[in-house]
Write a protein that holds these residues in place. Structure first.
Motif, PDB file in Angstrom:
ATOM      1  N   UNK A 174       0.869  -1.184   0.000  1.00  8.07           N
ATOM      2  CA  UNK A 174       0.000   0.000   0.000  1.00  8.07           C
ATOM      3  C   UNK A 174       0.899   1.225   0.000  1.00  8.07           C
ATOM      4  N   UNK A 175       0.787   2.034  -1.059  1.00  6.82           N
ATOM      5  CA  UNK A 175       1.708   3.159  -1.209  1.00  6.82           C
ATOM      6  C   UNK A 175       1.153   4.481  -0.683  1.00  6.82           C
ATOM      7  N   UNK A 176      -0.167   4.663  -0.758  1.00  4.74           N
ATOM      8  CA  UNK A 176      -0.718   5.927  -0.261  1.00  4.74           C
ATOM      9  C   UNK A 176      -2.221   5.866  -0.132  1.00  4.74           C
ATOM     10  N   UNK A 177      -2.747   6.856   0.603  1.00  5.98           N
ATOM     11  CA  UNK A 177      -4.186   7.044   0.774  1.00  5.98           C
ATOM     12  C   UNK A 177      -4.530   8.383   0.134  1.00  5.98           C
ATOM     13  N   UNK A 178      -5.541   8.384  -0.712  1.00  6.52           N
ATOM     14  CA  UNK A 178      -5.956   9.607  -1.406  1.00  6.52           C
ATOM     15  C   UNK A 178      -7.400   9.935  -1.049  1.00  6.52           C
ATOM     16  N   UNK A 179      -7.595  11.116  -0.460  1.00  5.48           N
ATOM     17  CA  UNK A 179      -8.963  11.564  -0.176  1.00  5.48           C
ATOM     18  C   UNK A 179      -9.597  12.011  -1.488  1.00  5.48           C
ATOM     19  N   UNK A 180     -10.846  11.625  -1.693  1.00 10.31           N
ATOM     20  CA  UNK A 180     -11.578  11.943  -2.925  1.00 10.31           C
ATOM     21  C   UNK A 180     -12.770  12.828  -2.600  1.00 10.31           C
ATOM     22  N   UNK A 181     -13.302  13.516  -3.609  1.00  5.52           N
ATOM     23  CA  UNK A 181     -14.504  14.330  -3.369  1.00  5.52           C
ATOM     24  C   UNK A 181     -15.680  13.443  -2.953  1.00  5.52           C
ATOM     25  N   UNK A 182     -16.507  13.984  -2.090  1.00  8.26           N
ATOM     26  CA  UNK A 182     -17.707  13.247  -1.669  1.00  8.26           C
ATOM     27  C   UNK A 182     -18.656  13.110  -2.846  1.00  8.26           C
ATOM     28  N   UNK A 183     -19.208  11.913  -2.998  1.00  6.32           N
ATOM     29  CA  UNK A 183     -20.253  11.708  -3.999  1.00  6.32           C
ATOM     30  C   UNK A 183     -21.552  11.332  -3.303  1.00  6.32           C
ATOM     31  N   UNK A 184     -21.476  11.071  -2.020  1.00  5.37           N
ATOM     32  CA  UNK A 184     -22.630  10.712  -1.208  1.00  5.37           C
ATOM     33  C   UNK A 184     -22.456  11.391   0.137  1.00  5.37           C
ATOM     34  N   UNK A 185     -23.199  10.972   1.123  1.00  3.17           N
ATOM     35  CA  UNK A 185     -23.066  11.518   2.464  1.00  3.17           C
ATOM     36  C   UNK A 185     -21.762  11.107   3.125  1.00  3.17           C
ATOM     37  N   UNK A 186     -21.162  10.053   2.641  1.00  2.89           N
ATOM     38  CA  UNK A 186     -19.950   9.522   3.258  1.00  2.89           C
ATOM     39  C   UNK A 186     -18.698  10.089   2.588  1.00  2.89           C
ATOM     40  N   UNK A 187     -17.610  10.140   3.344  1.00  6.73           N
ATOM     41  CA  UNK A 187     -16.322  10.559   2.796  1.00  6.73           C
ATOM     42  C   UNK A 187     -15.742   9.405   1.982  1.00  6.73           C
ATOM     43  N   UNK A 188     -15.040   9.734   0.926  1.00  4.40           N
ATOM     44  CA  UNK A 188     -14.519   8.724  -0.002  1.00  4.40           C
ATOM     45  C   UNK A 188     -12.999   8.809  -0.053  1.00  4.40           C
ATOM     46  N   UNK A 189     -12.347   7.642  -0.137  1.00  4.21           N
ATOM     47  CA  UNK A 189     -10.895   7.627  -0.288  1.00  4.21           C
ATOM     48  C   UNK A 189     -10.472   6.418  -1.101  1.00  4.21           C
ATOM     49  N   UNK A 190      -9.244   6.502  -1.605  1.00  5.01           N
ATOM     50  CA  UNK A 190      -8.658   5.398  -2.364  1.00  5.01           C
ATOM     51  C   UNK A 190      -7.398   4.919  -1.673  1.00  5.01           C
TER      52      UNK A 190
END
Length: 144
Positions: A101-117
């Motif tokens: 696992x090289x990194x965690x990327x926060x993504x824009x919300x598309x729902x009520x929940x926070x999204x990450x990769x």
């Protein structure tokens, strides 16, 4: 006495660790490819979230190794691995060595929940949803 949900989740996160392995963080997450919305337009939204932007990498990639799941799981980060376990009994669902696992990327919300990769060493990634943005920040501080 009935065990509280937070105590149950903590016990599950500690379940089946190798001797000497240290649990660094855990949180409830939902894999984006199994997320389910409700309400008007949920069918279209489910299709979009589950297929577009839920994972990258072809067959044989690290991301492709995660099995299809449903519902919330515990993501745990230890000093040796990153993985998903069942929240009630700690049964491992999927795990990889931490070095993959090289990194965690926060993504824009598309729902009520926070999204990450979660990004992996082979260039593939998986998307997850969580109720708290601070969960993403905690994972990011541990992984990068």
């Amino acid at each position: 006495m009935i065990m509280g949900m937070s105590a149950l989740r903590e016990r599950s996160a500690h379940s089946q660790l190798a001797p000497g392995e240290r649990l660094l963080a855990y949180a409830t997450v939902v894999p984006a490819k199994s997320a389910k919305g409700i309400g008007i337009g949920a069918s279209l939204a489910n299709h979009m979230v589950n297929t577009m932007g839920a994972q990258s990498g072809g067959a044989g990639s690290i991301a492709a190794g995660m099995p299809r799941t449903s519902g919330a799981l515990l993501m745990r980060v230890t000093d040796q691995r990153v993985g998903l376990v069942q929240p009630l009994d700690g049964t491992p669902v999927w795990e990889v060595p931490r070095s993959w696992v090289t990194r965690v990327e926060r993504r824009p919300r598309t729902q009520l929940m926070a999204r990450f990769r979660l990004h992996f060493a082979d260039g593939s990634w998986l998307a997850f949803l969580t109720m708290r943005r601070r969960t993403i920040e905690q994972f990011r501080s541990l992984i990068g």
